[in-house]
Write a protein that holds these residues in place. Structure first.
Motif, PDB file in Angstrom:
ATOM      1  N   TYR A  17       8.647  -7.853  11.478  1.00  0.00           N
ATOM      2  CA  TYR A  17       8.415  -6.475  11.288  1.00  0.00           C
ATOM      3  C   TYR A  17       9.725  -5.580  11.271  1.00  0.00           C
ATOM      4  O   TYR A  17      10.759  -6.260  11.770  1.00  0.00           O
ATOM      5  CB  TYR A  17       7.570  -5.944  12.351  1.00  0.00           C
ATOM      6  CG  TYR A  17       8.255  -5.825  13.883  1.00  0.00           C
ATOM      7  CD1 TYR A  17       9.020  -4.972  14.284  1.00  0.00           C
ATOM      8  CD2 TYR A  17       8.053  -7.050  14.490  1.00  0.00           C
ATOM      9  CE1 TYR A  17       9.416  -5.051  15.722  1.00  0.00           C
ATOM     10  CE2 TYR A  17       8.706  -7.265  15.775  1.00  0.00           C
ATOM     11  CZ  TYR A  17       9.580  -6.173  16.181  1.00  0.00           C
ATOM     12  OH  TYR A  17       9.993  -6.330  17.558  1.00  0.00           O
ATOM     13  N   HIS A  19      11.557  -1.779  11.863  1.00  0.00           N
ATOM     14  CA  HIS A  19      11.525  -0.361  12.428  1.00  0.00           C
ATOM     15  C   HIS A  19      11.618   0.812  10.929  1.00  0.00           C
ATOM     16  O   HIS A  19      12.313   0.391  10.211  1.00  0.00           O
ATOM     17  CB  HIS A  19      12.347   0.050  13.499  1.00  0.00           C
ATOM     18  CG  HIS A  19      11.911   1.321  13.900  1.00  0.00           C
ATOM     19  ND1 HIS A  19      12.901   2.366  13.296  1.00  0.00           N
ATOM     20  CD2 HIS A  19      11.232   1.872  14.937  1.00  0.00           C
ATOM     21  CE1 HIS A  19      12.294   3.657  13.929  1.00  0.00           C
ATOM     22  NE2 HIS A  19      11.326   3.475  14.911  1.00  0.00           N
ATOM     23  N   PHE A  20      10.665   1.607  10.684  1.00  0.00           N
ATOM     24  CA  PHE A  20      10.648   2.183   9.837  1.00  0.00           C
ATOM     25  C   PHE A  20      10.882   3.839  10.214  1.00  0.00           C
ATOM     26  O   PHE A  20      11.044   4.035  11.350  1.00  0.00           O
ATOM     27  CB  PHE A  20       8.962   2.267   8.990  1.00  0.00           C
ATOM     28  CG  PHE A  20       8.805   2.844   7.658  1.00  0.00           C
ATOM     29  CD1 PHE A  20       9.815   2.277   6.365  1.00  0.00           C
ATOM     30  CD2 PHE A  20       8.038   3.835   7.224  1.00  0.00           C
ATOM     31  CE1 PHE A  20       9.646   2.581   5.459  1.00  0.00           C
ATOM     32  CE2 PHE A  20       7.952   4.292   5.948  1.00  0.00           C
ATOM     33  CZ  PHE A  20       8.746   3.713   5.197  1.00  0.00           C
ATOM     34  N   ARG A  24       7.284   4.390  12.788  1.00  0.00           N
ATOM     35  CA  ARG A  24       6.457   3.429  12.353  1.00  0.00           C
ATOM     36  C   ARG A  24       6.881   2.142  12.260  1.00  0.00           C
ATOM     37  O   ARG A  24       8.160   2.056  12.047  1.00  0.00           O
ATOM     38  CB  ARG A  24       5.952   4.381  11.142  1.00  0.00           C
ATOM     39  CG  ARG A  24       5.091   5.612  11.497  1.00  0.00           C
ATOM     40  CD  ARG A  24       4.645   6.287  10.434  1.00  0.00           C
ATOM     41  NE  ARG A  24       3.565   5.451   9.695  1.00  0.00           N
ATOM     42  CZ  ARG A  24       2.269   5.557   9.761  1.00  0.00           C
ATOM     43  NH1 ARG A  24       1.706   6.418  10.649  1.00  0.00           N
ATOM     44  NH2 ARG A  24       1.251   4.780   9.320  1.00  0.00           N
ATOM     45  N   TYR A  25       6.082   1.297  11.993  1.00  0.00           N
ATOM     46  CA  TYR A  25       6.538   0.005  11.672  1.00  0.00           C
ATOM     47  C   TYR A  25       6.243  -0.520  10.203  1.00  0.00           C
ATOM     48  O   TYR A  25       5.010  -0.349   9.878  1.00  0.00           O
ATOM     49  CB  TYR A  25       6.224  -1.049  12.593  1.00  0.00           C
ATOM     50  CG  TYR A  25       6.937  -0.573  13.953  1.00  0.00           C
ATOM     51  CD1 TYR A  25       8.144  -1.019  14.516  1.00  0.00           C
ATOM     52  CD2 TYR A  25       5.989   0.513  14.868  1.00  0.00           C
ATOM     53  CE1 TYR A  25       8.759  -0.444  15.660  1.00  0.00           C
ATOM     54  CE2 TYR A  25       6.778   0.839  16.131  1.00  0.00           C
ATOM     55  CZ  TYR A  25       8.052   0.676  16.496  1.00  0.00           C
ATOM     56  OH  TYR A  25       8.643   0.940  17.371  1.00  0.00           O
ATOM     57  N   LEU A  26       6.981  -1.528   9.662  1.00  0.00           N
ATOM     58  CA  LEU A  26       6.676  -1.912   8.248  1.00  0.00           C
ATOM     59  C   LEU A  26       6.404  -3.572   8.427  1.00  0.00           C
ATOM     60  O   LEU A  26       7.345  -4.175   9.277  1.00  0.00           O
ATOM     61  CB  LEU A  26       7.941  -1.724   7.561  1.00  0.00           C
ATOM     62  CG  LEU A  26       7.769  -2.375   6.131  1.00  0.00           C
ATOM     63  CD1 LEU A  26       8.455  -1.099   5.367  1.00  0.00           C
ATOM     64  CD2 LEU A  26       8.760  -3.463   6.056  1.00  0.00           C
ATOM     65  N   ARG A  28       6.271  -7.387   7.299  1.00  0.00           N
ATOM     66  CA  ARG A  28       6.535  -8.590   6.113  1.00  0.00           C
ATOM     67  C   ARG A  28       6.022  -9.915   6.474  1.00  0.00           C
ATOM     68  O   ARG A  28       5.942 -10.319   7.601  1.00  0.00           O
ATOM     69  CB  ARG A  28       8.028  -8.598   5.800  1.00  0.00           C
ATOM     70  CG  ARG A  28       8.456  -7.402   5.127  1.00  0.00           C
ATOM     71  CD  ARG A  28       9.687  -7.326   4.560  1.00  0.00           C
ATOM     72  NE  ARG A  28      10.178  -6.376   4.007  1.00  0.00           N
ATOM     73  CZ  ARG A  28      11.204  -5.448   4.246  1.00  0.00           C
ATOM     74  NH1 ARG A  28      11.735  -5.684   5.418  1.00  0.00           N
ATOM     75  NH2 ARG A  28      11.317  -4.249   3.711  1.00  0.00           N
ATOM     76  N   LYS A  49       5.356  -2.655  -1.569  1.00  0.00           N
ATOM     77  CA  LYS A  49       4.717  -1.501  -0.674  1.00  0.00           C
ATOM     78  C   LYS A  49       3.912  -2.184   0.301  1.00  0.00           C
ATOM     79  O   LYS A  49       2.619  -2.455   0.632  1.00  0.00           O
ATOM     80  CB  LYS A  49       3.553  -0.785  -1.461  1.00  0.00           C
ATOM     81  CG  LYS A  49       3.058   0.410  -0.796  1.00  0.00           C
ATOM     82  CD  LYS A  49       2.213   1.188  -1.618  1.00  0.00           C
ATOM     83  CE  LYS A  49       1.567   2.520  -1.138  1.00  0.00           C
ATOM     84  NZ  LYS A  49       0.848   3.241  -2.031  1.00  0.00           N
ATOM     85  N   ILE A  52       2.318  -0.306   6.737  1.00  0.00           N
ATOM     86  CA  ILE A  52       3.143   0.593   7.545  1.00  0.00           C
ATOM     87  C   ILE A  52       1.998   0.863   8.518  1.00  0.00           C
ATOM     88  O   ILE A  52       1.020   1.309   8.066  1.00  0.00           O
ATOM     89  CB  ILE A  52       3.823   1.693   6.578  1.00  0.00           C
ATOM     90  CG1 ILE A  52       4.833   1.014   5.855  1.00  0.00           C
ATOM     91  CG2 ILE A  52       4.351   2.694   7.623  1.00  0.00           C
ATOM     92  CD1 ILE A  52       5.451   2.219   4.813  1.00  0.00           C
ATOM     93  N   ALA A  59       1.114  -3.408  12.299  1.00  0.00           N
ATOM     94  CA  ALA A  59       1.654  -3.784  11.078  1.00  0.00           C
ATOM     95  C   ALA A  59       1.715  -5.334  10.951  1.00  0.00           C
ATOM     96  O   ALA A  59       1.645  -5.723   9.889  1.00  0.00           O
ATOM     97  CB  ALA A  59       3.092  -3.299  11.102  1.00  0.00           C
ATOM     98  N   THR A  63      -0.480  -7.287   7.735  1.00  0.00           N
ATOM     99  CA  THR A  63       0.376  -8.030   7.026  1.00  0.00           C
ATOM    100  C   THR A  63      -0.306  -9.592   6.858  1.00  0.00           C
ATOM    101  O   THR A  63      -0.297  -9.803   5.732  1.00  0.00           O
ATOM    102  CB  THR A  63       1.998  -8.216   7.453  1.00  0.00           C
ATOM    103  OG1 THR A  63       2.363  -7.136   7.488  1.00  0.00           O
ATOM    104  CG2 THR A  63       2.847  -9.392   6.622  1.00  0.00           C
TER     105      THR A  63
END
Length: 72
Positions: A17, A19-20, A24-26, A28, A49, A52, A59, A63
């Protein structure tokens, strides 16, 4: 979340992950490809994309579900 990450690792998937913006968190996912001797971003069609969410576990879970082919 740690159990999910360990289970994914057993299946050859690395979850991470980042930090966005706005707290928020993204999420992968990566998989090692022996043919190219490199890590591949999964799923490739959604790498632009990534999921998130408001929390790290959410998150990472989103994923993992995408990698397994479950629409979220």
């Amino acid at each position: 979340m740690c159990v999910l990450m360990e289970e994914a690792e057993k299946q050859g998937i690395l979850l991470e992950y980042e930090h966005f913006r706005e707290g928020r968190y993204l999420g992968r996912a990566w998989k090692f490809c022996e043919e190219s001797d490199d890590w591949l971003n999964l799923p490739r069609d959604r790498a632009i994309k990534p999921p998130i969410a408001g929390t790290v576990p959410h998150a990472v879970s989103l994923t993992f579900l995408r990698v397994k082919g479950i629409a979220v």
